[in-house]
Enzyme design. Structure first.
Site, PDB file in Angstrom:
ATOM      1  N   GLN A   1      16.412  -6.068 -15.673  1.00  0.00           N
ATOM      2  CA  GLN A   1      16.640  -5.008 -16.065  1.00  0.00           C
ATOM      3  C   GLN A   1      16.313  -4.481 -17.609  1.00  0.00           C
ATOM      4  O   GLN A   1      16.647  -5.301 -18.375  1.00  0.00           O
ATOM      5  CB  GLN A   1      18.206  -4.753 -15.963  1.00  0.00           C
ATOM      6  CG  GLN A   1      18.775  -3.109 -16.358  1.00  0.00           C
ATOM      7  CD  GLN A   1      20.032  -2.862 -16.214  1.00  0.00           C
ATOM      8  OE1 GLN A   1      20.927  -3.921 -16.003  1.00  0.00           O
ATOM      9  NE2 GLN A   1      20.424  -1.625 -16.540  1.00  0.00           N
TER      10      GLN A   1
ATOM     11  N   HIS B   1      19.933   3.016 -13.839  1.00  0.00           N
ATOM     12  CA  HIS B   1      18.835   3.839 -13.288  1.00  0.00           C
ATOM     13  C   HIS B   1      18.296   3.476 -11.877  1.00  0.00           C
ATOM     14  O   HIS B   1      18.302   2.166 -11.776  1.00  0.00           O
ATOM     15  CB  HIS B   1      17.963   4.019 -14.379  1.00  0.00           C
ATOM     16  CG  HIS B   1      16.996   2.496 -14.700  1.00  0.00           C
ATOM     17  ND1 HIS B   1      17.728   1.713 -15.442  1.00  0.00           N
ATOM     18  CD2 HIS B   1      15.961   2.175 -14.421  1.00  0.00           C
ATOM     19  CE1 HIS B   1      16.982   0.689 -15.657  1.00  0.00           C
ATOM     20  NE2 HIS B   1      15.757   1.055 -15.011  1.00  0.00           N
TER      21      HIS B   1
ATOM     22  N   HIS C   1      14.746   3.696  -9.609  1.00  0.00           N
ATOM     23  CA  HIS C   1      13.560   3.935  -9.514  1.00  0.00           C
ATOM     24  C   HIS C   1      13.075   4.625  -8.113  1.00  0.00           C
ATOM     25  O   HIS C   1      13.475   3.863  -7.245  1.00  0.00           O
ATOM     26  CB  HIS C   1      12.396   2.636  -9.767  1.00  0.00           C
ATOM     27  CG  HIS C   1      12.636   2.156 -11.166  1.00  0.00           C
ATOM     28  ND1 HIS C   1      11.583   2.323 -12.023  1.00  0.00           N
ATOM     29  CD2 HIS C   1      13.616   1.227 -11.683  1.00  0.00           C
ATOM     30  CE1 HIS C   1      11.965   1.635 -12.961  1.00  0.00           C
ATOM     31  NE2 HIS C   1      13.024   0.883 -12.841  1.00  0.00           N
TER      32      HIS C   1
END
Length: 138
Positions: free
Chosen positions: A91, A97, A99
């Site tokens: 990470q 988050h 992708h």
């Protein structure tokens, strides 16, 4: 150290914002891996999968799914949704988050390269996983 994604949410850093909801933001990454690759984040700071509240996680996943569906209807015919939590998983930004990498069957990309890992029936690879899951059942 200021979180770069929090700075984007606060409009202190520039980003190519592609989509937004009241609680999430989707923007182009600095190093896209495919055409249309974007990141979907919660606007509130949560470092990774281990500390994001379930309701916020669902909100981010729902936004990512909505984006994937809208892109699929337009010009892409597949998608990779990727996430890494923690340093061991590579990470790179400590803000949760996802992708979202839109794909075409003709793009020739390999976003899931061979790792070289080979499990054998005798190495007990999943025994530790089974034990951990049984010991930490919810």
């Amino acid at each position: 150290m200021t979180c770069p994604f929090c700075a984007i949410v606060a409009e202190e850093e520039e980003a190519e914002v592609l989509d937004e909801t009241a609680k999430t933001l989707a923007f182009a990454p600095l190093e896209p891996v495919s055409e249309g690759h974007l990141l979907v984040i919660p606007k509130a700071h949560h470092e990774n999968l281990f500390d994001i509240p379930d309701s916020t996680f669902r909100t981010v996943v729902t936004h990512a799914k909505t984006i994937a569906e809208r892109l699929r209807d337009d010009e892409f015919d597949g998608v990779n949704v990727l996430h890494a939590s923690g340093e061991a998983a590579q990470q790179s930004v400590p803000h949760f988050h996802l992708h979202v990498a839109p794909r075409r069957s003709t793009d020739g990309l390999d976003l899931w390269p061979d790792s070289g890992y080979e499990a054998s029936d005798s190495d007990g690879s999943y025994e530790a996983v089974k034990a951990a899951l049984e010991g930490n059942s919810q």
